[in-house]
Design an enzyme around this catalytic site. Structure first.
Site, PDB file in Angstrom:
ATOM      1  N   CYS A  28       0.798  -1.181  -0.099  1.00 47.74           N
ATOM      2  CA  CYS A  28       0.014   0.006   0.006  1.00 47.74           C
ATOM      3  C   CYS A  28       0.849   1.196   0.040  1.00 47.74           C
ATOM      4  CB  CYS A  28      -0.961  -0.031   1.079  1.00 47.74           C
ATOM      5  SG  CYS A  28      -0.308   0.013   2.758  1.00 47.74           S
ATOM      6  N   HIS A  45      -2.608   1.420   6.802  1.00 47.44           N
ATOM      7  CA  HIS A  45      -2.876   1.372   5.556  1.00 47.44           C
ATOM      8  C   HIS A  45      -3.281   2.646   4.952  1.00 47.44           C
ATOM      9  CE1 HIS A  45      -4.201  -1.007   1.978  1.00 47.44           C
ATOM     10  NE2 HIS A  45      -5.300  -0.352   1.756  1.00 47.44           N
ATOM     11  N   HIS A  67      -5.930   2.188  -4.215  1.00 44.04           N
ATOM     12  CA  HIS A  67      -5.104   1.272  -3.197  1.00 44.04           C
ATOM     13  C   HIS A  67      -4.498  -0.087  -3.606  1.00 44.04           C
ATOM     14  CE1 HIS A  67      -7.851  -1.052  -0.500  1.00 44.04           C
ATOM     15  NE2 HIS A  67      -8.363  -0.900  -1.735  1.00 44.04           N
TER      16      HIS A  67
END
Length: 347
Positions: free
Chosen positions: A262, A310, A322
């Site tokens: 990520c 994240h 993402h």
């Protein structure tokens, strides 16, 4: 009487045998019920429970991944510092050799003229540290000799300081590498547990774990629209890069160009836009100006979970791009798919 007793004894013995057999069978039935009966076996988790466990494992693996990324960043920096120290020490050793060669020239001239100054004898010995304690010898040398001996002394002292600093960096590097190994083992362990859980699901159920968002891929129109709405050209370039990477696989620790985790995706997107971002999510959130969720614009970084584990790139209309986890490639997903933790405008 004997004839009548014997049948009764046989009947009694048969009753005992039947009773024993009944007890044995009952005991076996009881043992079967306790040991392998369905009433006492652990119930198999439902597909929804498996998905929930897998999601949790992925989230825990991502926390460990970001810790790994941070430790690797520090290890790489320590390795670079060590390399720089070694390069500088090598340069100083070259200068030291030059200084000693100059002293050798003076010594040769003195030898030809009939004598060798004691200071030069010490400076040119196989144990150069000895003469550093003998400053009195240097003082008896001529002005040129004093200057050359002083240069040698200075270079030796600086080289020793560099070697000491290098020893510290070697120790730091060993510690960082041990930390990397621990985080790597945590990540791989979590991902292997998730893989085993997923193997219990059907193909359709496994696909559902990795595809919670819309299956329709955005077209060029969405990409152009998001870039046009970005607050500046660099944010627009980062958004355009993220769109280009849709479908790329998630690989923990990867920063592109063909696979990402990520924070690796967000770092690569802004690198393509000429902006340097830190490697980890918990550092990237401080790499720009914080913005409220209601103020989000394309190019903003959006962060999730309480540990800031994240990150994605906001592209407008409540959507982000993402790199989710190993079960799904880089994709567009709703921002409200995960617990929102904050947002940063990088430029």
């Amino acid at each position: 009487m004997g004839a009548h007793r014997r049948p009764r004894q046989r009947a009694t013995g048969g009753g005992r045998a039947r009773t024993a057999a009944t007890i044995t069978l009952a005991g076996a039935a009881t043992a079967t019920g306790l040991g392998g009966g369905t009433g006492h076996a652990d119930p198999q988790p439902t597909a929804a429970q498996v998905r929930a466990k897998v999601d949790k494992l992925y989230q825990e693996a991502e926390v460990a991944t970001e810790k790994y990324n941070g430790a690797k960043e520090k290890a790489d920096a320590a390795e670079q510092r060590l390399e720089d120290l070694r390069d500088e020490a090598a340069r100083k050793e070259d200068r030291l050799n030059s200084a000693r060669e100059a002293l050798g020239s003076v010594a040769a001239a003195q030898y030809r003229s009939g004598g060798l100054d004691p200071a030069l004898q010490l400076a040119l010995s196989s144990d150069p540290d000895r003469y550093l304690d003998g400053a009195a010898f240097a003082e008896r040398a001529g002005s040129r000799q004093q200057a050359e001996v002083g240069r040698v002394r200075k270079e030796l002292r600086e080289i020793e300081q560099l070697r000491g600093a290098a020893r510290v960096e070697v120790s730091s590097l060993k510690s960082r590498r041990a930390e990397l190994k621990r985080h790597r083992e945590t990540v791989t362990g979590k991902l292997e547990s998730a893989r085993r859980l997923l193997s219990r699901l059907t193909t359709e159920e496994r696909a559902d774990v990795g595809d919670r968002a819309s299956r329709s891929a955005p077209g060029p129109r969405e990409s152009l629209s998001a870039s046009a709405q970005a607050p500046n050209s660099r944010a627009a370039a980062a958004v355009a890069y993220a769109y280009q990477k849709l479908g790329s696989p998630y690989v923990w620790g990867a920063t592109g160009p063909n696979a990402f985790d990520c924070s690796g995706l967000t770092q690569a997107a802004y690198r393509a836009a000429g902006v340097s971002l830190p490697r980890t999510t918990y550092a990237q959130i401080d790499a720009g100006r914080r913005v409220q969720r209601s103020e989000l614009a394309p190019g903003d970084l959006v962060f999730f979970y309480s540990g800031i584990s994240h990150v994605g790139i906001y592209v407008g209309n409540g959507q982000m791009i993402h790199a989710p986890n190993p079960s799904a490639p880089v994709r567009v997903a709703p921002v409200d798919e995960m617990p929102f933790a904050g947002a940063t405008r990088v430029v």
